[in-house]
Design a protein around this motif. Structure first.
Motif, PDB file in Angstrom:
ATOM      1  N   UNK A 142     111.113  60.326  39.953  1.00 62.25           N
ATOM      2  CA  UNK A 142     111.568  60.755  38.647  1.00 62.25           C
ATOM      3  C   UNK A 142     111.996  59.637  37.717  1.00 62.25           C
ATOM      4  N   UNK A 143     111.807  58.394  38.132  1.00 59.49           N
ATOM      5  CA  UNK A 143     112.187  57.255  37.308  1.00 59.49           C
ATOM      6  C   UNK A 143     110.943  56.447  36.924  1.00 59.49           C
ATOM      7  N   UNK A 144     111.075  55.680  35.841  1.00 58.84           N
ATOM      8  CA  UNK A 144     109.990  54.809  35.387  1.00 58.84           C
ATOM      9  C   UNK A 144     110.480  53.368  35.496  1.00 58.84           C
ATOM     10  N   UNK A 145     109.729  52.538  36.207  1.00 60.71           N
ATOM     11  CA  UNK A 145     110.157  51.172  36.458  1.00 60.71           C
ATOM     12  C   UNK A 145     109.341  50.120  35.709  1.00 60.71           C
ATOM     13  N   UNK A 146     108.293  50.545  35.000  1.00 65.54           N
ATOM     14  CA  UNK A 146     107.475  49.547  34.321  1.00 65.54           C
ATOM     15  C   UNK A 146     106.937  50.041  33.004  1.00 65.54           C
ATOM     16  N   UNK A 147     106.702  49.107  32.090  1.00 64.52           N
ATOM     17  CA  UNK A 147     106.049  49.406  30.823  1.00 64.52           C
ATOM     18  C   UNK A 147     104.589  48.984  30.935  1.00 64.52           C
ATOM     19  N   UNK A 148     103.646  49.922  30.777  1.00 63.06           N
ATOM     20  CA  UNK A 148     102.241  49.559  30.936  1.00 63.06           C
ATOM     21  C   UNK A 148     101.816  48.510  29.915  1.00 63.06           C
ATOM     22  N   UNK A 149     101.115  47.503  30.408  1.00 59.68           N
ATOM     23  CA  UNK A 149     100.657  46.441  29.519  1.00 59.68           C
ATOM     24  C   UNK A 149      99.572  46.961  28.573  1.00 59.68           C
ATOM     25  N   UNK A 150      98.620  47.689  29.123  1.00 57.14           N
ATOM     26  CA  UNK A 150      97.508  48.212  28.327  1.00 57.14           C
ATOM     27  C   UNK A 150      96.574  49.001  29.230  1.00 57.14           C
ATOM     28  N   UNK A 151      95.576  49.605  28.644  1.00 56.59           N
ATOM     29  CA  UNK A 151      94.485  50.208  29.398  1.00 56.59           C
ATOM     30  C   UNK A 151      93.311  49.243  29.394  1.00 56.59           C
ATOM     31  N   UNK A 152      92.612  49.180  30.501  1.00 53.22           N
ATOM     32  CA  UNK A 152      91.444  48.315  30.573  1.00 53.22           C
ATOM     33  C   UNK A 152      90.304  49.044  31.263  1.00 53.22           C
ATOM     34  N   UNK A 153      89.111  48.637  30.915  1.00 55.97           N
ATOM     35  CA  UNK A 153      87.923  49.225  31.514  1.00 55.97           C
ATOM     36  C   UNK A 153      87.124  48.174  32.260  1.00 55.97           C
ATOM     37  N   UNK A 154      86.705  48.519  33.464  1.00 53.36           N
ATOM     38  CA  UNK A 154      85.889  47.649  34.313  1.00 53.36           C
ATOM     39  C   UNK A 154      84.476  48.206  34.356  1.00 53.36           C
ATOM     40  N   UNK A 155      83.487  47.337  34.158  1.00 55.92           N
ATOM     41  CA  UNK A 155      82.100  47.788  34.110  1.00 55.92           C
ATOM     42  C   UNK A 155      81.190  46.565  34.185  1.00 55.92           C
ATOM     43  N   UNK A 156      79.905  46.786  33.980  1.00 55.13           N
ATOM     44  CA  UNK A 156      78.984  45.688  33.745  1.00 55.13           C
ATOM     45  C   UNK A 156      78.980  45.386  32.249  1.00 55.13           C
ATOM     46  N   UNK A 157      79.117  44.129  31.891  1.00 52.56           N
ATOM     47  CA  UNK A 157      78.949  43.688  30.522  1.00 52.56           C
ATOM     48  C   UNK A 157      77.554  43.093  30.398  1.00 52.56           C
ATOM     49  N   UNK A 158      76.929  43.314  29.265  1.00 53.95           N
ATOM     50  CA  UNK A 158      75.571  42.801  29.110  1.00 53.95           C
ATOM     51  C   UNK A 158      75.372  42.177  27.743  1.00 53.95           C
ATOM     52  N   UNK A 159      74.485  41.197  27.706  1.00 53.41           N
ATOM     53  CA  UNK A 159      74.127  40.522  26.470  1.00 53.41           C
ATOM     54  C   UNK A 159      73.033  41.342  25.785  1.00 53.41           C
ATOM     55  N   UNK A 160      73.378  41.968  24.674  1.00 53.40           N
ATOM     56  CA  UNK A 160      72.439  42.870  23.999  1.00 53.40           C
ATOM     57  C   UNK A 160      71.191  42.138  23.512  1.00 53.40           C
ATOM     58  N   UNK A 161      71.355  40.906  23.080  1.00 51.09           N
ATOM     59  CA  UNK A 161      70.211  40.140  22.584  1.00 51.09           C
ATOM     60  C   UNK A 161      69.232  39.818  23.720  1.00 51.09           C
ATOM     61  N   UNK A 162      69.761  39.486  24.893  1.00 52.52           N
ATOM     62  CA  UNK A 162      68.888  39.185  26.027  1.00 52.52           C
ATOM     63  C   UNK A 162      68.204  40.448  26.543  1.00 52.52           C
ATOM     64  N   UNK A 163      68.898  41.572  26.513  1.00 49.40           N
ATOM     65  CA  UNK A 163      68.265  42.835  26.893  1.00 49.40           C
ATOM     66  C   UNK A 163      67.112  43.152  25.940  1.00 49.40           C
ATOM     67  N   UNK A 164      67.344  42.944  24.665  1.00 49.23           N
ATOM     68  CA  UNK A 164      66.288  43.203  23.680  1.00 49.23           C
ATOM     69  C   UNK A 164      65.105  42.268  23.897  1.00 49.23           C
ATOM     70  N   UNK A 165      65.381  41.004  24.190  1.00 46.14           N
ATOM     71  CA  UNK A 165      64.325  40.030  24.441  1.00 46.14           C
ATOM     72  C   UNK A 165      63.471  40.440  25.634  1.00 46.14           C
ATOM     73  N   UNK A 166      64.111  41.051  26.654  1.00 47.32           N
ATOM     74  CA  UNK A 166      63.385  41.478  27.850  1.00 47.32           C
ATOM     75  C   UNK A 166      62.746  42.850  27.689  1.00 47.32           C
ATOM     76  N   UNK A 167      62.939  43.482  26.549  1.00 43.42           N
ATOM     77  CA  UNK A 167      62.335  44.784  26.299  1.00 43.42           C
ATOM     78  C   UNK A 167      63.023  45.940  27.001  1.00 43.42           C
ATOM     79  N   UNK A 168      64.317  45.811  27.245  1.00 44.94           N
ATOM     80  CA  UNK A 168      65.076  46.879  27.908  1.00 44.94           C
ATOM     81  C   UNK A 168      65.684  47.763  26.821  1.00 44.94           C
ATOM     82  N   UNK A 169      65.118  48.953  26.654  1.00 40.25           N
ATOM     83  CA  UNK A 169      65.545  49.844  25.571  1.00 40.25           C
ATOM     84  C   UNK A 169      66.623  50.833  26.008  1.00 40.25           C
ATOM     85  N   UNK A 170      66.648  51.173  27.309  1.00 41.09           N
ATOM     86  CA  UNK A 170      67.598  52.163  27.820  1.00 41.09           C
ATOM     87  C   UNK A 170      68.559  51.505  28.803  1.00 41.09           C
TER      88      UNK A 170
END
Length: 432
Positions: A142-170
């Protein structure tokens, strides 16, 4: 997990190797001043041990601004240079009676060794403004001991320009689609993955969260691991995950075991590879290296079930907690309250730190949180999110499982042996 008091002797030597950073000052937040050192007219130093190296420079700017507007209080900010050193150094400081006043804790089981040493923050003004899921990691009895720093998302990050160069549309949402994309990138002369396997952190925490989060009920699975009714070995989700890990290794940089975080970040930001495992916390790093980087987000598929895989992993990155025996804990509370409620604090959270806020009243500005944070926010709004679970693991499991994954990358063990080592590590470290 062992209590902090039981490890004190072992850590006394470690503490001799620690060094802190100098600081400045600041005084009150939006809370009225209480009977702390500052109230008595004395100069106060609040020692802050910061986990997130990505915001080190921005935190220095915040420190300077806070000190100018709050004369009489100094902020001594010590940013750790490696995630795998943080808890070790924190325990060493506890052992040598040099605890910071404010530090970071992930909550859940990672809070177990510390909860008796944490200040109860339940009465702080920002608590009612915290998003419900962000309260969970540091809520206890029933107690709170911390203040959340933030929300974060974990995933694959990709370079959109390189995907376009390779012809990856989806964007890939299945393992087969991901391999097809990797082949197209290679055919275009582009390294598909930049992997950083030199330490356990991105392996035992980030990579291994994928199969844990995709269990039908992760909390039930963790309970089963603890009571012996569930195992890593023979679990179909973990077996599928090894196929993704294999794909990352096959289509990744050849020196991944010696590629560190900084090198991987630089190589990705400068277009030397198309995909990396990371999250919106890395946006400030990319912005410094290449402010024109065209980066996006997609899921981390372990098999060909698109419904299972079309999501990202979102959680509270970390929490600010206060040492309950700190002589300046009143001033420490004032600083955290200022960070969460003042206009300047909110600006730093969203625009300088580029955080996705964990507070209802603070809205993420897409231009402030950056392109990665903006795309993670879209996944959140669409409900395409799964959780973070590594803070629920037994203490030390992530380190040992990360080391086992390094052995796998080096070809020293096979898939069955890898899952077997996960099982042995959990069984050894779980609470008896």
């Amino acid at each position: 997990m062992k209590r902090i008091s039981k490890i004190t002797g072992m850590l006394l030597l470690t503490s001799a190797m620690l060094a802190g950073c100098g600081g400045g000052g600041g005084n009150a937040g939006t809370e009225p001043k209480e009977n702390g050192e500052a109230a008595a007219g004395k100069e106060v130093t609040i020692k802050i041990m910061n986990f997130k190296v990505e915001i080190a420079q921005e935190f220095t700017k915040l420190k300077e601004e806070y000190e100018k507007s709050h004369p009489g209080i100094k902020l001594q900010v010590d940013t750790m240079l490696g995630g795998d050193d943080y808890n070790t150094q924190l325990k060493a400081r506890f052992a040598s009676d040099e605890m910071p006043d404010i530090f970071n804790n992930e909550g859940y089981s990672q809070m177990d060794p510390w909860v008796e040493h944490l200040e109860d923050l339940s009465d702080q003004p920002w608590v009612s403004d915290v998003i419900d899921i962000a309260k969970e990691p540091t809520a206890r009895d029933g107690k709170v001991y911390g203040m959340p720093m933030n929300l974060e998302g974990l995933a694959f990050l990709y370079n959109k320009d390189l995907f376009a160069k390779a012809g990856i549309a989806k964007l890939p949402t299945t393992l087969s689609e991901l391999e097809e994309a990797a082949k197209k990138l290679e055919a275009a002369g582009i390294t598909p993955f930049i992997n950083t396997f030199d330490n356990w952190f991105g392996l035992g925490f980030h990579a291994l969260n994928n199969p844990m989060a995709k269990q039908p009920d992760p909390n039930a699975f963790i309970k089963g691991l603890n009571d012996g009714t569930a195992t890593f070995t023979g679990n179909a989700i973990y077996e599928d995950w090894t196929k993704l890990f294999d794909l990352m290794i096959k289509y990744g940089n050849k020196n991944a075991l010696t590629t560190d975080y900084n090198n991987a970040s630089t190589q990705f930001a400068t277009g030397q590879a198309a995909i990396t495992q990371s999250g919106n916390w890395i946006q400030p790093v990319f912005d410094k290296i290449n402010p024109n980087l065209n980066v996006g987000v997609f899921s981390m598929p372990i098999n060909d079930d698109a419904a299972l895989n079309d999501n990202v992993f979102v959680g509270v990155a970390n929490n600010w907690v206060i040492y309950k025996d700190s002589p300046v804990k009143k001033e420490a509370k004032e600083f955290l309250n200022w960070l969460a409620t003042s206009d300047t604090g909110k600006t730093y959270l969203t625009k300088e730190f580029k955080f996705i806020p964990a507070f209802k009243s603070i809205k993420a500005d897409p231009t402030g949180v950056g392109s990665i944070g903006a795309e993670i926010t879209k996944y959140i709004e669409q409900g395409k999110v799964l959780g973070w679970h590594w803070a629920k693991y037994p203490d030390g499991f992530a380190q040992e499982s990360g080391a086992s994954m390094q052995k796998y990358v080096a070809g020293k063990i096979n898939r069955d042996q890898l899952l077997g080592e996960f099982q042995a590590a959990w069984d050894k470290m779980k609470a008896k």
